[in-house]
Design an enzyme around this catalytic site. Structure first.
Site, PDB file in Angstrom:
ATOM      1  N   CYS A  59       0.829  -1.199   0.000  1.00 13.78           N
ATOM      2  CA  CYS A  59       0.000   0.000   0.000  1.00 13.78           C
ATOM      3  C   CYS A  59       0.871   1.260   0.000  1.00 13.78           C
ATOM      4  CB  CYS A  59      -0.974  -0.044   1.168  1.00 13.78           C
ATOM      5  SG  CYS A  59      -2.388   1.042   0.959  1.00 13.78           S
TER       6      CYS A  59
ATOM      7  N   HIS B 299      -3.889  -5.663   1.187  1.00 12.82           N
ATOM      8  CA  HIS B 299      -3.506  -5.983   2.571  1.00 12.82           C
ATOM      9  C   HIS B 299      -3.929  -7.411   2.915  1.00 12.82           C
ATOM     10  CE1 HIS B 299      -2.369  -1.909   3.780  1.00 12.82           C
ATOM     11  NE2 HIS B 299      -3.446  -1.462   3.156  1.00 12.82           N
TER      12      HIS B 299
END
Length: 480
Positions: free
Chosen positions: A328, A426
């Site tokens: 991310c 994630h």
């Protein structure tokens, strides 16, 4: 409502354990936290985001998490203050003093969410934020006694004996809070006790005598709690025992605004992994893999990474043939540049990235929140995880994606030699198949434990632990 004499006294875990314990008794249980401050968030079934702790508590209760379990979530950023998420959606940014003026209208959203949960539950466990003894913040409070008074819920106060002074913690709280607030307290718990509990019987009696509040339990330290996902970055200060004989050494620079760091929790449980959480002031060690984790403020954390000298360490690591994985915000840092034209994280502008991937990122105010499934491009291993990010990343290295979603679209980018990679997804390491594939690439031997099953086992153990040390029948009788 479970309130604490301070932060990090164990409220989140106790709520999770109570949720599992009462759910096993056949009750419809829901967790609720009016206001949370954390950069460790989870995507909900209804497409929003809440604090990671409330997602774990929902799991303990056997239900899907929803935005109404944590209607106000504050995500600290850089100098612009905190991002404010209400019922799962970002409504803006506010600095601490400005946020105080927002609270009266936010209380209405809090009460609305609480009412929705009340319509579907037999029992709600409300987790407080901070301490009721912070009387300077009592006006317009929506997270502790302000909520308890408006919703008319009884309070159980939790003290932490491990940090010392638990008698003063609880008795002192009873002295400084408003008498009408004190009248809501229906009892107290003492948490994190080590040793022979009979040695603190006099202490429990003294607290009860001085406060007039009944003792509901002395909770012994539950070591297995360290195997559960943590709520906030305080948990990163826990020492992780170094495994010198491990075949895979993984280093993680701990950035000031690190987010979704529970991505790394499954790696801590692997016997053949030496996971090193590196703080500023310490050079990144020689290792097999550097993981750049998520960040709530990519530009600011990129600056912090350079200030710590870690950019030099990472470039040297790559020259030695080491691997780097960005998740991310960490993925965004690996590119040539990160642009913030709207000033979402601070003054508008563009900063240079680490230049390890031929991609550029532009931050925007459109936030992606969704569960995702697919397979890794390199080896076809399946995954089932989630996305939570702002910004778009483009560039030539995206022609070598890391992940392919079930709808045929792809995510991430990799260098030509495959040693540097990044993606927006994630939770990869929580997937046993994915974790094993990544460890095989590092030459490590993954264990055969199932991470999700391990979380369930620990939640069951926590529930049994509370059944033993807390008067759950009396607590249930106190509920309104």
């Amino acid at each position: 409502m479970l309130q604490g004499t301070g932060s990090n006294v164990g409220k989140s875990l106790i709520v999770a354990g109570l949720a599992r314990a009462y759910a096993r008794r056949g009750l419809r249980v829901r967790p609720f936290k009016p206001q949370n401050m954390s950069n460790n968030a989870a995507v909900t079934a209804d497409g929003g985001e809440i604090g990671r702790a409330q997602a774990l508590q929902a799991r303990a209760a056997g239900v899907e998490p929803t935005v109404h379990m944590n209607p106000v979530l504050l995500k600290p950023q850089s100098e612009i203050g905190s991002q404010v998420v209400v019922q799962g959606r970002v409504i803006g940014n506010a600095k601490a003093r400005e946020y105080q003026s927002w609270k009266p209208r936010l209380m209405e959203a809090v009460l609305d969410s609480f009412g929705r949960l009340a319509g579907e539950a037999d029992l709600i466990h409300v987790e407080g934020a901070g301490s009721p003894a912070e009387v300077n913040l009592r006006a317009n409070d929506i997270a502790i006694m302000g909520f308890a008074r408006r919703a008319d819920v009884p309070v159980v106060l939790i003290g932490d004996i491990d940090r010392g002074g638990v008698v003063a913690q609880i008795v002192g709280t009873s002295v400084v809070i408003d008498p009408e607030d004190a009248a809501l307290v229906a009892g107290f718990l003492v948490n994190k006790f080590y040793g022979d509990p009979t040695l603190f019987e006099d202490g429990m009696a003294f607290i009860s005598e001085r406060t007039g509040w009944p003792a509901l339990g002395l909770v012994l330290h539950f070591a297995a709690a360290a195997r559960l996902p943590a709520e906030d970055a305080v948990a990163l200060d826990r020492a992780i025992q170094s495994r010198l004989c491990a075949r895979a050494r993984i280093a993680v620079p701990v950035l000031p605004r690190i987010s979704n760091f529970d991505d790394l929790d499954p790696l801590k449980l692997e016997a053949d992994v030496d996971l090193l959480m590196v703080r500023a002031g310490t050079a990144l060690p020689v290792c097999d893999l550097v993981v750049l984790p998520g960040s709530k403020a990519t530009v600011a954390d990129l600056g912090a990474l350079r200030s710590a000298g870690w950019d030099i360490d990472i470039l040297a690591h790559v020259r030695r043939g080491g691997r780097v994985l960005g998740l991310c915000g960490g993925y965004q840092m690996l590119g040539r540049s990160v642009g913030d034209p709207l000033g979402l994280e601070g003054p508008p502008g563009t900063v240079a990235g680490l230049g390890l991937l031929d991609v550029d990122t532009v931050l925007g105010d459109d936030k992606v929140l969704r569960p995702v499934v697919g397979r890794t491009v390199a080896d076809g291993e399946p995954f089932s995880d989630y996305e939570m990010h702002m910004g778009k990343t483009r560039g030539p290295d995206r022609a070598r994606p890391v992940l392919r979603f079930s709808d045929g679209t792809c995510d991430g980018a990799a260098s030509a030699d495959g040693r540097v990679a990044g993606c927006y997804v994630h939770g990869l390491f929580a997937d046993d198949r994915q974790r094993a594939a990544w460890l095989h690439r590092l030459g490590a031997e993954p264990t055969d434990f199932a991470y999700e099953a391990e979380v369930e086992r620990v939640l069951d153990g926590l529930a049994a632990h509370l059944e033993e040390h807390v008067d759950l029948d009396r607590m249930l009788a106190l509920a309104r």
